[in-house]
Design an enzyme around this catalytic site. Structure first.
Site, mmCIF file in Angstrom:
data_model
loop_
_atom_site.group_PDB
_atom_site.id
_atom_site.type_symbol
_atom_site.label_atom_id
_atom_site.label_comp_id
_atom_site.label_asym_id
_atom_site.label_seq_id
_atom_site.Cartn_x
_atom_site.Cartn_y
_atom_site.Cartn_z
ATOM 1 N N GLN B 255 0.853 -15.391 6.966
ATOM 2 C CA GLN B 255 0.018 -14.458 7.702
ATOM 3 C C GLN B 255 -0.438 -15.068 9.019
ATOM 4 O O GLN B 255 -0.479 -14.401 10.054
ATOM 5 C CB GLN B 255 -1.188 -14.095 6.838
ATOM 6 C CG GLN B 255 -1.914 -12.883 7.303
ATOM 7 C CD GLN B 255 -0.973 -11.708 7.484
ATOM 8 O OE1 GLN B 255 -0.045 -11.515 6.711
ATOM 9 N NE2 GLN B 255 -1.179 -10.949 8.536
ATOM 10 N N HIS B 258 1.545 -14.829 12.389
ATOM 11 C CA HIS B 258 1.676 -13.570 13.136
ATOM 12 C C HIS B 258 1.087 -13.677 14.536
ATOM 13 O O HIS B 258 1.640 -13.170 15.501
ATOM 14 C CB HIS B 258 0.987 -12.415 12.390
ATOM 15 C CG HIS B 258 1.904 -11.722 11.444
ATOM 16 N ND1 HIS B 258 3.054 -11.104 11.846
ATOM 17 C CD2 HIS B 258 1.839 -11.561 10.103
ATOM 18 C CE1 HIS B 258 3.660 -10.577 10.794
ATOM 19 N NE2 HIS B 258 2.959 -10.844 9.715
ATOM 20 N N GLU B 322 -6.589 -6.231 4.689
ATOM 21 C CA GLU B 322 -5.316 -5.519 4.833
ATOM 22 C C GLU B 322 -4.382 -5.905 3.682
ATOM 23 O O GLU B 322 -3.867 -5.043 2.977
ATOM 24 C CB GLU B 322 -4.682 -5.904 6.180
ATOM 25 C CG GLU B 322 -3.340 -5.244 6.434
ATOM 26 C CD GLU B 322 -2.603 -5.874 7.616
ATOM 27 O OE1 GLU B 322 -3.011 -6.962 8.086
ATOM 28 O OE2 GLU B 322 -1.596 -5.284 8.048
ATOM 29 N N HIS B 323 -4.160 -7.204 3.516
ATOM 30 C CA HIS B 323 -3.350 -7.724 2.404
ATOM 31 C C HIS B 323 -4.270 -8.485 1.459
ATOM 32 O O HIS B 323 -5.081 -9.295 1.908
ATOM 33 C CB HIS B 323 -2.288 -8.696 2.908
ATOM 34 C CG HIS B 323 -1.364 -8.125 3.939
ATOM 35 N ND1 HIS B 323 -1.532 -8.345 5.286
ATOM 36 C CD2 HIS B 323 -0.262 -7.345 3.812
ATOM 37 C CE1 HIS B 323 -0.566 -7.731 5.950
ATOM 38 N NE2 HIS B 323 0.219 -7.100 5.098
ATOM 39 N N ASP B 356 6.194 -7.196 2.953
ATOM 40 C CA ASP B 356 6.493 -7.047 4.380
ATOM 41 C C ASP B 356 7.915 -6.541 4.599
ATOM 42 O O ASP B 356 8.206 -5.913 5.613
ATOM 43 C CB ASP B 356 6.349 -8.394 5.100
ATOM 44 C CG ASP B 356 4.901 -8.782 5.289
ATOM 45 O OD1 ASP B 356 4.041 -7.892 5.213
ATOM 46 O OD2 ASP B 356 4.626 -9.984 5.502
ATOM 47 N N HIS B 415 -17.846 39.100 8.919
ATOM 48 C CA HIS B 415 -17.205 38.483 7.755
ATOM 49 C C HIS B 415 -17.443 39.351 6.513
ATOM 50 O O HIS B 415 -16.563 39.520 5.684
ATOM 51 C CB HIS B 415 -17.770 37.077 7.513
ATOM 52 C CG HIS B 415 -17.220 36.035 8.434
ATOM 53 N ND1 HIS B 415 -17.438 36.062 9.782
ATOM 54 C CD2 HIS B 415 -16.448 34.941 8.200
ATOM 55 C CE1 HIS B 415 -16.836 35.007 10.343
ATOM 56 N NE2 HIS B 415 -16.224 34.324 9.399
#
Lengths: 427, 427
Positions: B255, B258, B322-323, B356, B415
């Protein structure tokens, strides 16, 4: 109403254009109030409540006592009506629950998807002339079904510092956990940042005027999700000679009374139907209490005659109406072919107001052509989908080398290493 | 890495804070380019492509010939790897298809919900050092399964005006209908407004740098939907003594590589596990080609020791990773209790890089704590849900008076009229 006969395709875009909204001049105000609420909390919220709603409040939170009193003042008849609507909305939204989706994509590679509730949601209910308790049904019922643990409601107080009893009654009935007397930009800012009284929420739902709309858009910059961008309400009816002109006119008017910027459109292959509806509108309009509003909306609205059903369908899909009434003999053609619409009402006995209140479908729908890419509010709007995966030794041996190759081709060596290490140890 | 032992709850917010992004200084640039592309179309897109990507292009659209040549240059091994990933991703996303939900909420009142594809979608694939063809798999496969009729892909060209072959190969394989050599703000603006070459789309998906992120946010103001707001990638691992420290370290590093702004966190009740992972990271980091990037991310990252599983779970739900890798003996406790996470990876043989690339789950996931309110990309991201209703005479008789009462209480007479007229005629 404007009559347009057999428009050419290259002119559709112009004909279907919605009344434009200018929001850029509002943005400054919204930004300022957001900044102030962020740093000043309750005191700032109260300041703006005094300025915009004309009332000085000691407490923002509605007490259990106020709710109790309000509930007692709602007539039994209205209580029963709300209860019928609640039951239908619950049935339809409960049926939208999806099961966990589980797939073994390869032996030893298990993947599944589960939906879990958004824990904290905020519902905004406008005040003003019409107390929209029906919108509480549409938002709080699916929020509760989804399992949201905090369901916060903000709505502006009147000049006496009170909330309409039907709003308090409905909120309590549908499982709203906290109610605050705060409206407009300061309500959205309060739920975005949290104040001493108002909790910060993760997602904000509900309609509002242009200030609220711009405030919700700004809230997304601070990481809060919203249900959808909003615009004036709208209705498109496709009808032929099997349609009842009086019914069609009544539906067009029910949409037109929402606001002067509402838009209603009738599309038909039948000239006589268009003539009949136009006459009916004139007659019915006169006796409406909100005639002055409806008149303005009707002035913006269109009666469009087209050559055939295919042309009608293409035009409707280009427009992407929020509400779409289908009153034609060959309704299947439209139901199969409609790509862009919020909610579809079929046949002579399905007025749009049924969906607004009590049939079971949700009335929080994409306007402004957003039906092309946004869903109306539904059970999933209050949940988020998460994925899970569990891979065995056998599984990683099967997919490991593919991952290694792909990671290497993307230049991500550490991604590859994470697999290589496991492949070595699994032997 | 920063070691934090037994932090107090009141300090969690500070400890879990993501590296902040400042976007306000970018907004001006993004606004300018949007305005220019809106009025100037292709010529403006080409101007900015020359300025930012250093290449002057005659045609923005990739030709069938270019795709053919690129495909031939992708190695057979990589083609097979992509094909395996494709198959798994297809299986998992196809299983997410939901049936039409139909409920007769009362006799004569039929309501149903159907999902229909978003007709035109845009996929943004960043260029730069890593050609992210895997993201094409994650976006184009569900778009095709959903039935989107136009799947447009934009990706920046290199200095020779070319696109990485693996990107072209994968795009073609997964059903992308048009590919354009355009990146950054000008790509997002192009898909927002449409140009002579680039089609206007209804929803834009895909990752990107800060410029792309701000551009996607701006696109929503012009009525285009986006997959989710983006932020730097992140991973949180919870592990105990049953976890393999080398595996955990390899995941944290995968990770971290990245970007320098990526964040990785290890949470554990075990001091010895934390010590072992820290040592492993040092060893594995040295040999990485992207060590300099990973080192910076690791410097921002945290090893957090907590008292017990409940405290760990609370902290993880507050962070909303996220993960999320779960490598503990009592994994069920975390799987049941996790409320906020994009994707969850379970056990020693489930590296994050599996998700991934190739296990079948989607890797486009909510970062920055957005797992609290946003779903990762899934089949439904490419569809919108529409509702339908059909009411019979009997049906309107059953719900009509409830609608009349509610409409009247909301002050919406038209209505009510739409129902009253029908009740009269149905007798």
């Amino acid at each position: 109403m404007k009559r347009i006969d057999f428009p050419e395709r290259e002119n559709w875009e112009g004909i279907l254009k919605r009344p434009t909204q200018t929001v850029s001049d509002i943005e400054g105000t919204v930004n300022t109030i957001f900044e102030e609420v962020k740093s000043g909390g309750d005191a700032v919220v109260k300041k703006y409540t005094e300025r915009f709603d004309g009332v000085s409040l000691k407490n923002l939170k509605v007490t259990q006592d106020e709710i109790q009193k309000a509930s007692e003042s709602v007539s039994e008849g209205l209580q029963q009506a709300i209860s019928l609507a609640q039951s239908n909305i619950e049935k339809f939204h409960a049926a939208q629950r999806t099961e966990r989706v589980e797939v073994e994509t390869m032996p030893g590679v298990s993947c599944w998807q589960e939906k879990r509730p958004i824990q904290k949601v905020g519902l905004y209910i406008p005040g003003g002339s019409a107390p929209l308790f029906s919108t509480i049904l549409m938002l709080a019922i699916p929020a509760k079904l989804a399992g949201c643990s905090e369901i916060v409601l903000c709505t502006p107080p009147d000049k006496k510092g009170e909330i309409n009893p039907a709003i308090l009654y409905t909120a309590q009935l549908c499982g709203v956990t906290q109610i605050y007397k705060v409206g407009g930009i300061q309500a959205i800012a309060g739920m975005t940042f949290g104040t001493e009284s108002i909790p910060k929420v993760y997602k904000i739902f509900g309609p509002g005027n242009q200030f609220v709309t711009v405030a919700k858009q700004l809230a997304t910059k601070y990481g809060v999700a919203i249900d959808m961008p909003a615009g004036p309400s709208e209705l498109l009816v496709v009808a032929d000679n099997t349609a009842n002109p009086a019914f069609v006119a009544s539906d067009l008017l029910s949409q037109a009374e929402h606001g002067a910027d509402s838009q209603v459109i009738l599309v038909s292959t039948s000239e006589s139907l268009i003539n009949d509806v136009e006459k009916e509108i004139e007659g019915q309009l006169k006796v409406l209490p909100r005639a002055s509003i409806a008149e303005k909306a009707i002035a913006n609205s269109k009666l469009i005659q087209v050559k055939n059903d295919q042309e009608a369908l293409d035009l409707i899909n280009e427009y992407g109406p929020e509400h779409f009434i289908v009153c034609v003999e060959n309704e299947g053609f439209y139901l199969d072919g409609i790509q862009n619409a919020g909610s579809v009402f079929i046949g002579n006995y399905t007025p749009e107001s049924a969906g607004d209140y009590a049939s079971g479908t949700n009335h929080t729908l994409p306007t402004n052509g957003y039906a092309k890419q946004y869903s109306g509010v539904n059970l999933d709007s209050f949940m988020k989908s998460m994925t899970f995966q569990k891979i065995s030794r056998e599984g990683i041996e099967r997919i490991g080398s593919a991952i290694e190759l792909m990671a290497e081709a993307e230049g991500l060596q550490a991604h590859k290493n994470a697999v290589t290490l496991r492949l070595k140890r699994s032997k």
